[in-house]
Design a protein around this motif. Structure first.
Motif, PDB file in Angstrom:
ATOM      1  N   UNK A 296       0.574  -1.353  -0.048  1.00 37.21           N
ATOM      2  CA  UNK A 296      -0.100   0.188  -0.260  1.00 37.21           C
ATOM      3  C   UNK A 296       0.891   1.429   0.093  1.00 37.21           C
ATOM      4  N   UNK A 297       0.788   1.834  -1.055  1.00 37.47           N
ATOM      5  CA  UNK A 297       1.175   3.316  -1.060  1.00 37.47           C
ATOM      6  C   UNK A 297       0.562   4.445  -0.908  1.00 37.47           C
ATOM      7  N   UNK A 298       1.111   5.475  -0.478  1.00 40.85           N
ATOM      8  CA  UNK A 298       0.779   6.625  -0.623  1.00 40.85           C
ATOM      9  C   UNK A 298       1.615   7.565  -0.947  1.00 40.85           C
ATOM     10  N   UNK A 299       1.223   8.976  -1.307  1.00 39.89           N
ATOM     11  CA  UNK A 299       1.748  10.499  -1.030  1.00 39.89           C
ATOM     12  C   UNK A 299       1.943  11.614   0.357  1.00 39.89           C
ATOM     13  N   UNK A 300       1.129  10.546   0.610  1.00 34.93           N
ATOM     14  CA  UNK A 300       0.740  12.152   2.530  1.00 34.93           C
ATOM     15  C   UNK A 300       2.160  10.710   3.173  1.00 34.93           C
ATOM     16  N   UNK A 301       2.419  11.800   4.279  1.00 34.78           N
ATOM     17  CA  UNK A 301       3.350  11.078   5.795  1.00 34.78           C
ATOM     18  C   UNK A 301       1.987  10.139   5.946  1.00 34.78           C
ATOM     19  N   UNK A 302       2.558   9.098   6.588  1.00 31.56           N
ATOM     20  CA  UNK A 302       1.873   8.319   7.804  1.00 31.56           C
ATOM     21  C   UNK A 302       0.598   8.263   7.280  1.00 31.56           C
ATOM     22  N   UNK A 303       0.459   7.950   6.426  1.00 33.22           N
ATOM     23  CA  UNK A 303      -1.274   7.875   5.803  1.00 33.22           C
ATOM     24  C   UNK A 303      -1.508   6.632   6.602  1.00 33.22           C
ATOM     25  N   UNK A 304      -1.007   5.362   6.796  1.00 31.24           N
ATOM     26  CA  UNK A 304      -1.244   4.380   6.751  1.00 31.24           C
ATOM     27  C   UNK A 304      -0.857   4.112   9.090  1.00 31.24           C
ATOM     28  N   UNK A 305      -1.629   3.514   9.041  1.00 35.56           N
ATOM     29  CA  UNK A 305      -1.168   2.690  10.615  1.00 35.56           C
ATOM     30  C   UNK A 305      -1.562   0.969  10.489  1.00 35.56           C
ATOM     31  N   UNK A 306      -0.557   0.579  11.873  1.00 37.73           N
ATOM     32  CA  UNK A 306      -0.315  -0.212  12.521  1.00 37.73           C
ATOM     33  C   UNK A 306      -1.647  -1.330  12.329  1.00 37.73           C
ATOM     34  N   UNK A 307      -2.353  -0.808  12.688  1.00 40.43           N
ATOM     35  CA  UNK A 307      -3.867  -1.235  12.061  1.00 40.43           C
ATOM     36  C   UNK A 307      -4.241  -2.031  10.850  1.00 40.43           C
ATOM     37  N   UNK A 308      -3.398  -1.064  10.220  1.00 39.64           N
ATOM     38  CA  UNK A 308      -3.429  -1.125   8.138  1.00 39.64           C
ATOM     39  C   UNK A 308      -2.761  -1.816   7.716  1.00 39.64           C
ATOM     40  N   UNK A 309      -1.111  -1.926   9.042  1.00 40.46           N
ATOM     41  CA  UNK A 309      -0.149  -3.148   8.701  1.00 40.46           C
ATOM     42  C   UNK A 309      -1.248  -3.872   9.077  1.00 40.46           C
TER      43      UNK A 309
END
Length: 203
Positions: free
Chosen positions: A172-185
């Motif tokens: 999963x990738x995003x141009x926004x910093x800190x977009x993903x959480x540990x729940x997403x991981x």
């Protein structure tokens, strides 16, 4: 708060062991505790979100089993479910080929290229665990040049192993910093574990 963090930890362990009866008991106990501390609504929202993710994982697992001989469709269904749950970023499955990679983007044709394995691949092969990147341009695990030339800033990358050898990754990738959480991981890792038998069936 401390009790809510404890709930997260105990619930995650219970989810990993697959003990749904124990999970229900924990929810009852912590709901009583939440009522005492005036946090009932907060806890219910957390549990509702967790339960919805479990429901979607169960549904995806059943669907992937039905697509056992159709890996391309299975990949697309997996990515669609991940993006539905996470709600941000772009999903991609990258599979290693002889001398290159095949990139499966959501709703896009497969793009094959020679070479193509990057620093993320090397990190996954060495550490053999999933990766969460909050800002690729400032992450000391990767070279500054690698982070600078990529459009992605935040990333989740889950290794796909075949008989102990790294054979690709779910990202999963995003141009926004800190977009993903540990729940997403965690959700992406669980989705990858369901996809693996379809990609690399045992013979």
């Amino acid at each position: 708060s401390a009790w809510l963090c404890l709930l997260y930890m105990e619930r995650e362990v219970t989810e990993e062991t697959g003990d749904r009866r124990q999970l229900e008991r924990l929810e009852e106990e912590y709901l009583e505790l939440a009522i005492q501390f005036g946090k009932r609504e907060e806890l219910l929202k957390v549990l509702e979100k967790k339960n919805e993710r479990l429901r979607l994982l169960d549904g995806m697992g059943a669907r992937l089993l039905a697509l056992g001989n159709q890996p391309a469709q299975a990949i697309q269904h997996c990515m669609e479910t991940i993006q539905l749950v996470v709600g941000k970023g772009d999903a991609e499955v990258i599979l290693h080929t002889d001398g290159g990679v095949a990139r499966h983007g959501r709703g896009a044709a497969v793009v094959e290229s020679q070479g193509g394995r990057d620093e993320i691949d090397h990190w996954l092969a060495e550490h053999r665990t999933a990766l969460l990147v909050n800002n690729l341009t400032h992450d000391v695990r990767f070279t500054h040049e690698f982070g600078r030339v990529r459009k992605s800033v935040s990333m989740v990358a889950v290794p796909l192993f075949r008989e102990g050898t790294l054979n690709g990754s779910l990202r999963l990738s995003s141009a926004v910093p800190q977009a993903f959480s540990h729940d997403d991981l965690r959700f992406t890792s669980e989705a990858a574990s369901l996809l693996l038998p379809v990609l690399f069936p045992r013979t």
